[in-house]
Design a protein around this motif. Structure first.
Motif, PDB file in Angstrom:
ATOM      1  N   LEU A 140      16.551   2.917   5.430  1.00  0.00           N
ATOM      2  CA  LEU A 140      15.893   1.856   5.244  1.00  0.00           C
ATOM      3  C   LEU A 140      14.596   1.495   4.664  1.00  0.00           C
ATOM      4  N   ARG A 141      13.733   2.227   4.655  1.00  0.00           N
ATOM      5  CA  ARG A 141      12.638   2.596   3.839  1.00  0.00           C
ATOM      6  C   ARG A 141      13.305   1.990   2.663  1.00  0.00           C
ATOM      7  N   ASP A 142      13.932   2.587   2.324  1.00  0.00           N
ATOM      8  CA  ASP A 142      14.008   2.352   0.324  1.00  0.00           C
ATOM      9  C   ASP A 142      15.257   1.887   0.086  1.00  0.00           C
ATOM     10  N   GLY A 143      15.972   1.714   1.326  1.00  0.00           N
ATOM     11  CA  GLY A 143      16.880   0.683   1.103  1.00  0.00           C
ATOM     12  C   GLY A 143      16.574  -1.200   0.729  1.00  0.00           C
ATOM     13  N   GLN A 144      16.417  -1.195   2.593  1.00  0.00           N
ATOM     14  CA  GLN A 144      16.032  -3.005   2.037  1.00  0.00           C
ATOM     15  C   GLN A 144      14.312  -3.316   1.679  1.00  0.00           C
ATOM     16  N   GLU A 145      13.555  -1.936   1.797  1.00  0.00           N
ATOM     17  CA  GLU A 145      11.734  -2.340   1.956  1.00  0.00           C
ATOM     18  C   GLU A 145      11.790  -2.391   0.886  1.00  0.00           C
ATOM     19  N   GLY A 146      12.299  -1.608   0.269  1.00  0.00           N
ATOM     20  CA  GLY A 146      12.022  -1.340  -1.241  1.00  0.00           C
ATOM     21  C   GLY A 146      12.651  -2.584  -2.333  1.00  0.00           C
ATOM     22  N   VAL A 147      13.656  -3.018  -2.021  1.00  0.00           N
ATOM     23  CA  VAL A 147      13.966  -4.892  -2.667  1.00  0.00           C
ATOM     24  C   VAL A 147      12.831  -5.599  -2.309  1.00  0.00           C
ATOM     25  N   ALA A 148      12.622  -5.008  -0.652  1.00  0.00           N
ATOM     26  CA  ALA A 148      11.630  -6.588  -0.272  1.00  0.00           C
ATOM     27  C   ALA A 148      10.100  -6.717  -0.914  1.00  0.00           C
ATOM     28  N   SER A 149       9.657  -5.447  -1.430  1.00  0.00           N
ATOM     29  CA  SER A 149       8.286  -5.090  -2.020  1.00  0.00           C
ATOM     30  C   SER A 149       8.287  -6.089  -3.094  1.00  0.00           C
ATOM     31  N   ARG A 150       9.445  -5.377  -3.891  1.00  0.00           N
ATOM     32  CA  ARG A 150      10.032  -6.308  -5.034  1.00  0.00           C
ATOM     33  C   ARG A 150       9.578  -7.966  -5.491  1.00  0.00           C
ATOM     34  N   ILE A 151      10.057  -8.363  -4.257  1.00  0.00           N
ATOM     35  CA  ILE A 151      10.567 -10.107  -3.792  1.00  0.00           C
ATOM     36  C   ILE A 151       9.025 -10.446  -3.586  1.00  0.00           C
ATOM     37  N   VAL A 152       8.665  -9.259  -3.006  1.00  0.00           N
ATOM     38  CA  VAL A 152       6.669 -10.042  -2.691  1.00  0.00           C
ATOM     39  C   VAL A 152       6.273  -9.755  -3.765  1.00  0.00           C
ATOM     40  N   ALA A 153       6.128  -8.784  -4.414  1.00  0.00           N
ATOM     41  CA  ALA A 153       5.694  -8.110  -5.832  1.00  0.00           C
ATOM     42  C   ALA A 153       6.188  -9.519  -6.788  1.00  0.00           C
ATOM     43  N   ALA A 154       7.102 -10.595  -6.819  1.00  0.00           N
ATOM     44  CA  ALA A 154       7.345 -11.023  -8.279  1.00  0.00           C
ATOM     45  C   ALA A 154       6.825 -12.541  -7.483  1.00  0.00           C
ATOM     46  N   ALA A 155       6.498 -12.604  -5.833  1.00  0.00           N
ATOM     47  CA  ALA A 155       5.707 -14.116  -5.351  1.00  0.00           C
ATOM     48  C   ALA A 155       4.382 -13.962  -5.664  1.00  0.00           C
ATOM     49  N   GLU A 156       3.865 -12.498  -5.726  1.00  0.00           N
ATOM     50  CA  GLU A 156       2.534 -12.457  -6.211  1.00  0.00           C
ATOM     51  C   GLU A 156       2.473 -12.657  -7.354  1.00  0.00           C
ATOM     52  N   ARG A 157       3.611 -12.626  -8.528  1.00  0.00           N
ATOM     53  CA  ARG A 157       3.116 -12.676  -9.819  1.00  0.00           C
ATOM     54  C   ARG A 157       3.309 -14.153 -10.400  1.00  0.00           C
ATOM     55  N   ARG A 158       3.991 -14.881  -9.322  1.00  0.00           N
ATOM     56  CA  ARG A 158       4.243 -16.160  -9.222  1.00  0.00           C
ATOM     57  C   ARG A 158       3.317 -16.886  -8.913  1.00  0.00           C
ATOM     58  N   GLY A 159       1.824 -16.418  -9.030  1.00  0.00           N
ATOM     59  CA  GLY A 159       1.362 -17.348  -7.774  1.00  0.00           C
ATOM     60  C   GLY A 159       1.754 -18.149  -6.265  1.00  0.00           C
ATOM     61  N   GLU A 160       2.565 -17.475  -5.866  1.00  0.00           N
ATOM     62  CA  GLU A 160       3.235 -17.955  -4.532  1.00  0.00           C
ATOM     63  C   GLU A 160       2.206 -17.874  -3.381  1.00  0.00           C
ATOM     64  N   VAL A 161       1.559 -16.237  -3.691  1.00  0.00           N
ATOM     65  CA  VAL A 161       0.932 -15.895  -2.165  1.00  0.00           C
ATOM     66  C   VAL A 161      -0.281 -15.447  -2.566  1.00  0.00           C
ATOM     67  N   ARG A 162      -1.301 -15.440  -2.225  1.00  0.00           N
ATOM     68  CA  ARG A 162      -2.590 -15.489  -1.819  1.00  0.00           C
ATOM     69  C   ARG A 162      -3.326 -13.867  -2.114  1.00  0.00           C
ATOM     70  N   PRO A 163      -4.211 -13.840  -3.507  1.00  0.00           N
ATOM     71  CA  PRO A 163      -3.966 -11.865  -3.842  1.00  0.00           C
ATOM     72  C   PRO A 163      -4.781 -11.731  -2.848  1.00  0.00           C
ATOM     73  N   GLY A 164      -4.619 -10.521  -2.600  1.00  0.00           N
ATOM     74  CA  GLY A 164      -5.067 -10.416  -1.451  1.00  0.00           C
ATOM     75  C   GLY A 164      -4.872 -10.137  -0.109  1.00  0.00           C
ATOM     76  N   PHE A 165      -3.556 -10.501  -0.065  1.00  0.00           N
ATOM     77  CA  PHE A 165      -2.174 -10.654   1.602  1.00  0.00           C
ATOM     78  C   PHE A 165      -2.090  -9.728   2.025  1.00  0.00           C
ATOM     79  N   ASP A 166      -2.064  -9.155   3.275  1.00  0.00           N
ATOM     80  CA  ASP A 166      -1.222  -7.997   3.324  1.00  0.00           C
ATOM     81  C   ASP A 166       0.505  -7.729   3.332  1.00  0.00           C
ATOM     82  N   ASP A 167       0.618  -6.832   2.462  1.00  0.00           N
ATOM     83  CA  ASP A 167       1.628  -6.186   2.183  1.00  0.00           C
ATOM     84  C   ASP A 167       2.841  -5.700   2.986  1.00  0.00           C
ATOM     85  N   GLU A 168       2.063  -5.222   4.035  1.00  0.00           N
ATOM     86  CA  GLU A 168       2.874  -4.732   4.701  1.00  0.00           C
ATOM     87  C   GLU A 168       3.370  -5.440   5.626  1.00  0.00           C
TER      88      GLU A 168
END
Length: 209
Positions: A140-168
């Motif tokens: 589960l962790r390496d499957g969906q959560e691995g993809v989810a973490s990359r989605i969130v990282a991409a959103a951070e690079r685009r500036g869609e989320v605030r710096p220092g947000f709670d990624d967990e």
């Protein structure tokens, strides 16, 4: 023929490959893995047997035991393989769009007739067997959560989320609701418009972190 200080020697005999070192056929291995899922769905882990798996795969028990030494190790390998397969990483250009695509793919996978029977059964076994629990968590962790973490990282690079947000917490928001619906309470048919609404609400929640 070789020579040394004592004179000529006889040619060295070729070393034969031990019978046990034969290359395992990948098509047989995949047939056995597929049979494991089918057998789990049909009878559950407790009643599953090597004999039943071999019969369903169309091979002898020896073919199974050459690859895995027990039923437990076979199931652990199959579950861990889920993590290797993973899910495609969406790239729609927006956090909400990426989440919607992820939810659509995940929902189809979780509602598959085999998965909908196998996952709850393995969860029940995981409560009693630490090795299965660890393999399930990794899948589960390496499957969906691995993809989810990359989605969130991409959103951070685009500036869609605030710096220092709670990624967990963001990963919990992404993974929790759909898994609860599909696996825990086992809703076979989601309400109309549920996935788009879930993607929109999840994206807004992550942006507010």
């Amino acid at each position: 023929m070789t020579t040394n200080a004592d004179g000529p020697q006889q040619p060295r005999p070729r070393r034969r490959t031990p019978a046990g070192a034969a290359v395992l056929r990948e098509d047989v291995t995949e047939a056995i893995r597929a049979a494991v899922f089918e057998e789990l769905a049909a009878v559950g882990y407790a009643r599953m047997s090597i004999e039943g798996i071999a019969r369903r795969a169309g091979v002898g028990k020896t073919a199974v035991y050459r690859r895995w030494r027990s039923k437990l190790h076979l199931v652990l390998d199959v579950v861990s393989a889920l993590a290797v397969q993973g899910l495609p990483v969406p790239d729609t250009g927006t956090l909400e769009g990426d989440l919607r695509l992820l939810f659509e793919v995940t929902s189809r996978a979780l509602r598959h007739p085999v998965a909908s029977q196998v996952i709850p059964d393995l969860q029940a076994e995981a409560a009693r067997n630490p090795e299965i629990a660890e393999a399930m968590q990794k899948a589960l962790r390496d499957g969906q959560e691995g993809v989810a973490s990359r989605i969130v990282a991409a959103a951070e690079r685009r500036g869609e989320v605030r710096p220092g947000f709670d990624d967990e917490l963001a990963l919990d928001l992404i993974s929790g609701p759909l898994y609860w619906r599909s696996v825990v309470i086992r809703t076979q048919k989601l309400p109309k418009g549920y996935l788009p609404s879930l993607a929109r609400a999840t994206a807004e929640a992550i942006k507010a972190l």
